[in-house]
Scaffold this active site. Sequence first.
Site, PDB file in Angstrom:
ATOM      1  N   GLY A 198     -27.073  28.627  53.688  1.00 42.85           N
ATOM      2  CA  GLY A 198     -27.253  29.845  53.437  1.00 42.85           C
ATOM      3  C   GLY A 198     -28.751  30.175  52.609  1.00 42.85           C
ATOM      4  O   GLY A 198     -29.250  29.055  52.611  1.00 42.85           O
TER       5      GLY A 198
ATOM      6  N   GLY B 256     -30.682  30.030  50.334  1.00 43.61           N
ATOM      7  CA  GLY B 256     -30.727  29.369  48.814  1.00 43.61           C
ATOM      8  C   GLY B 256     -32.117  29.859  48.240  1.00 43.61           C
ATOM      9  O   GLY B 256     -32.238  29.632  47.058  1.00 43.61           O
ATOM     10  N   ARG B 257     -33.099  30.121  48.883  1.00 40.29           N
ATOM     11  CA  ARG B 257     -34.393  30.583  48.228  1.00 40.29           C
ATOM     12  C   ARG B 257     -35.099  31.659  48.958  1.00 40.29           C
ATOM     13  O   ARG B 257     -36.328  31.714  49.125  1.00 40.29           O
ATOM     14  CB  ARG B 257     -35.193  29.380  48.067  1.00 40.29           C
TER      15      ARG B 257
ATOM     16  N   GLY C 133     -34.595  27.857  43.975  1.00 44.39           N
ATOM     17  CA  GLY C 133     -34.866  29.167  44.634  1.00 44.39           C
ATOM     18  C   GLY C 133     -36.224  29.495  44.930  1.00 44.39           C
ATOM     19  O   GLY C 133     -36.377  30.301  45.435  1.00 44.39           O
TER      20      GLY C 133
ATOM     21  N   ARG D 128     -41.739  36.422  55.521  1.00 42.68           N
ATOM     22  CA  ARG D 128     -41.841  36.038  56.764  1.00 42.68           C
ATOM     23  C   ARG D 128     -41.212  36.962  57.803  1.00 42.68           C
ATOM     24  O   ARG D 128     -40.161  37.977  57.205  1.00 42.68           O
ATOM     25  CB  ARG D 128     -40.624  34.561  56.765  1.00 42.68           C
TER      26      ARG D 128
ATOM     27  N   ARG E  47     -29.071  32.074  63.102  1.00 38.47           N
ATOM     28  CA  ARG E  47     -29.142  30.778  63.468  1.00 38.47           C
ATOM     29  C   ARG E  47     -27.851  30.211  64.311  1.00 38.47           C
ATOM     30  O   ARG E  47     -26.861  30.868  64.081  1.00 38.47           O
ATOM     31  CB  ARG E  47     -29.468  30.008  62.241  1.00 38.47           C
TER      32      ARG E  47
ATOM     33  N   ASP F 232     -29.228  24.866  61.541  1.00 40.09           N
ATOM     34  CA  ASP F 232     -29.374  25.855  60.519  1.00 40.09           C
ATOM     35  C   ASP F 232     -30.674  26.296  60.820  1.00 40.09           C
ATOM     36  O   ASP F 232     -31.297  27.546  60.520  1.00 40.09           O
ATOM     37  CB  ASP F 232     -29.008  25.803  59.358  1.00 40.09           C
ATOM     38  N   ASN F 233     -31.720  25.424  61.338  1.00 43.25           N
ATOM     39  CA  ASN F 233     -33.005  25.767  61.695  1.00 43.25           C
ATOM     40  C   ASN F 233     -33.438  26.150  63.160  1.00 43.25           C
ATOM     41  O   ASN F 233     -34.674  25.923  63.623  1.00 43.25           O
ATOM     42  CB  ASN F 233     -34.127  24.511  61.314  1.00 43.25           C
TER      43      ASN F 233
ATOM     44  N   ASP G 170     -38.547  27.877  60.535  1.00 40.97           N
ATOM     45  CA  ASP G 170     -38.677  26.875  59.302  1.00 40.97           C
ATOM     46  C   ASP G 170     -39.387  25.596  59.562  1.00 40.97           C
ATOM     47  O   ASP G 170     -39.110  24.520  59.926  1.00 40.97           O
ATOM     48  CB  ASP G 170     -37.055  26.277  59.186  1.00 40.97           C
TER      49      ASP G 170
HETATM   50  P1  AMP Z   1     -34.576  23.860  54.886  1.00 40.36           P
HETATM   51  O1  AMP Z   1     -34.432  22.229  54.651  1.00 40.36           O
HETATM   52  O2  AMP Z   1     -35.529  24.471  54.397  1.00 40.36           O
HETATM   53  O3  AMP Z   1     -34.035  24.306  56.100  1.00 40.36           O
HETATM   54  O4  AMP Z   1     -33.175  24.250  53.757  1.00 40.36           O
HETATM   55  C1  AMP Z   1     -32.078  23.667  53.954  1.00 40.36           C
HETATM   56  C2  AMP Z   1     -31.108  24.488  52.913  1.00 40.36           C
HETATM   57  O5  AMP Z   1     -31.658  24.344  51.529  1.00 40.36           O
HETATM   58  C3  AMP Z   1     -31.119  25.913  52.919  1.00 40.36           C
HETATM   59  O6  AMP Z   1     -29.851  26.703  52.584  1.00 40.36           O
HETATM   60  C4  AMP Z   1     -32.139  26.545  52.053  1.00 40.36           C
HETATM   61  O7  AMP Z   1     -31.802  27.692  51.449  1.00 40.36           O
HETATM   62  C5  AMP Z   1     -31.942  25.312  50.880  1.00 40.36           C
HETATM   63  N1  AMP Z   1     -32.987  25.027  49.979  1.00 40.36           N
HETATM   64  C6  AMP Z   1     -34.183  24.563  50.268  1.00 40.36           C
HETATM   65  N2  AMP Z   1     -35.000  24.535  49.430  1.00 40.36           N
HETATM   66  C7  AMP Z   1     -34.325  25.202  48.224  1.00 40.36           C
HETATM   67  C8  AMP Z   1     -34.784  25.379  46.790  1.00 40.36           C
HETATM   68  N3  AMP Z   1     -35.902  24.950  46.298  1.00 40.36           N
HETATM   69  N4  AMP Z   1     -33.687  26.363  46.134  1.00 40.36           N
HETATM   70  C9  AMP Z   1     -32.481  26.460  46.640  1.00 40.36           C
HETATM   71  N5  AMP Z   1     -32.333  26.283  48.003  1.00 40.36           N
HETATM   72  C10 AMP Z   1     -32.915  25.441  48.815  1.00 40.36           C
HETATM   73 MG    MG Z   2     -33.719  26.123  56.766  1.00 43.03          MG
END
Ligand code: AMP
Ligand code: MG
Length: 477
Positions: free
Chosen positions: A93, A95-96, A129, A179, A186, A251-252, A261
């Site tokens: 989900g 997360g940020r 986040g 963005r 996804r 998810d990407n 992403d």
């Molecule tokens: P990503 O590797 O950027 O595709 O992120 C994978 C997952 O980790 C996604 O659910 C993001 O929302 C979460 N995520 C990545 N960085 C952070 C962060 N700094 N704080 C909270 N969630 C994060």
């Molecule tokens: Mg991602």
Amino acid sequence: MGPYIRCMPVSIPFDNSFARLPDAFYSRLNPEPVRAPSLIAYNKELGDLLGIAPASDSERAAVFSGLKVPEGASPLAQLYAGHQFGNYNPQLGDGRAILLGEVVGTDGKRYDIQLKGSGRTPYSRMGDGRAWLGPVLREYVVSEAMHALGIPTTRALAATLTGEDVIREGILPGAVLTRIASSHLRVGTFQIFAQRGQKDAQRQLTDYAIERHYPEADGPLGLLREVCNAQAELIAAWMSIGFIHGVMNTDNSAISGETIDYGPCAFMDEYHPDTVFSSIDQMGRYAFSNQPRIAVWNMAQLATALLQQLDDPEAAVTPATEIVHAMPERIETAWTRRMGAKIGIAEAGPDDRPLIESLLKVMQEGRADFTNTFDALARGQARDQFLNRDAFEHWAEDWYRRTETEDNPQATMQQASPRVIPRNHRIEEMISAAVQGDYAPFHRLTAALAEPYTTEDTALMHPPTETERVPATFCGT
Ligand code: AMP
Ligand code: MG
């Protein structure tokens, strides 16, 4: 800028469709306020396309950092799951990130407006986040470069500083990226509801995705076919410019077929099919030449998820398998067409593959720079790109023979091969300068990369020297 614009709030003509879906798909919440936002960059051409009215920099900074929620927004964090490096994570989900809402652009297309780095959400798990300046500027520059290269991608509307520190390897400046995407659906968005056995949610999501992206598609199998086609075209496009995504987790992987992403992504300098940059990709799962296979694997996961909503999933296994199994040939066809153009063949077909493949082999052995070799071919100076000049000249004999019958190979090549791509060492240099408050390299890169086929800033063509070389890139957290 007149006093009239100075006090104008940011006005965005929102028309939010995702927020009208049931709340099983998201959590509603506002971005977390930030202390002292300031604007780094605003992409005016894109803002105009989205119908966003002029506003002052301080108003833009407030809205695009998440401090001020603009009128008409329906802020929410989207729910999704995903296979990360092959292992299923049942809940990820946003997360940020916060989806502010959607607009229909002056081109008639619907776009998401999302803030990335906007604070904690119910899906943040252990994360803060937030994002720091480096990955925000990396995504800004690379996504806009991809757009200018003609490759489907999310885009960057704005980058802001939050005025707050973020703790990573050290203390770093916090930032938010705004963005723009044709949606943020996804593969993982489908996986989560399939895994949970929520058939109603799956069906609603499928209808929503079809209406939004592929209105001609007929049901889950029709949607699968369209997404496979879009992903096949996308991966072939990546392969033709030396782009390595770095984290092709499900998810990407976007339902729209856009690149999404930008974490540890990078462009290759010297050509080698096994190139990996991502520091977390120890096994080379997402190495350059693995990308077509991974895209097919991701589509197999989408197929599995989509079938769960059917009353008789078993009956759809054979047609779904056929759709997914048609992908490699489709990627190959698109790849051949694109690579053929790069050597001056306007409509390359299967017979041309050996010529393309033998050039790549000579490039690999001769440690030739990927981008510069094709640029030099288009300008008749390719020999200098190779350490193994004899091997190149041997190849070139076949090449001359094949292109003799082409109308205007030079023009074909120049249209297919960019002069400048966002080289990793330039990105790193740009980020280091920005952390010191110097945005000149950022503006230089964005300006040159807006016209990658014709830019006169040819100093950006230089590959890294031994000391400039960046061995690894880190995830965008
Ligand atoms: P990503 O590797 O950027 O595709 O992120 C994978 C997952 O980790 C996604 O659910 C993001 O929302 C979460 N995520 C990545 N960085 C952070 C962060 N700094 N704080 C909270 N969630 C994060
Ligand atoms: Mg991602």
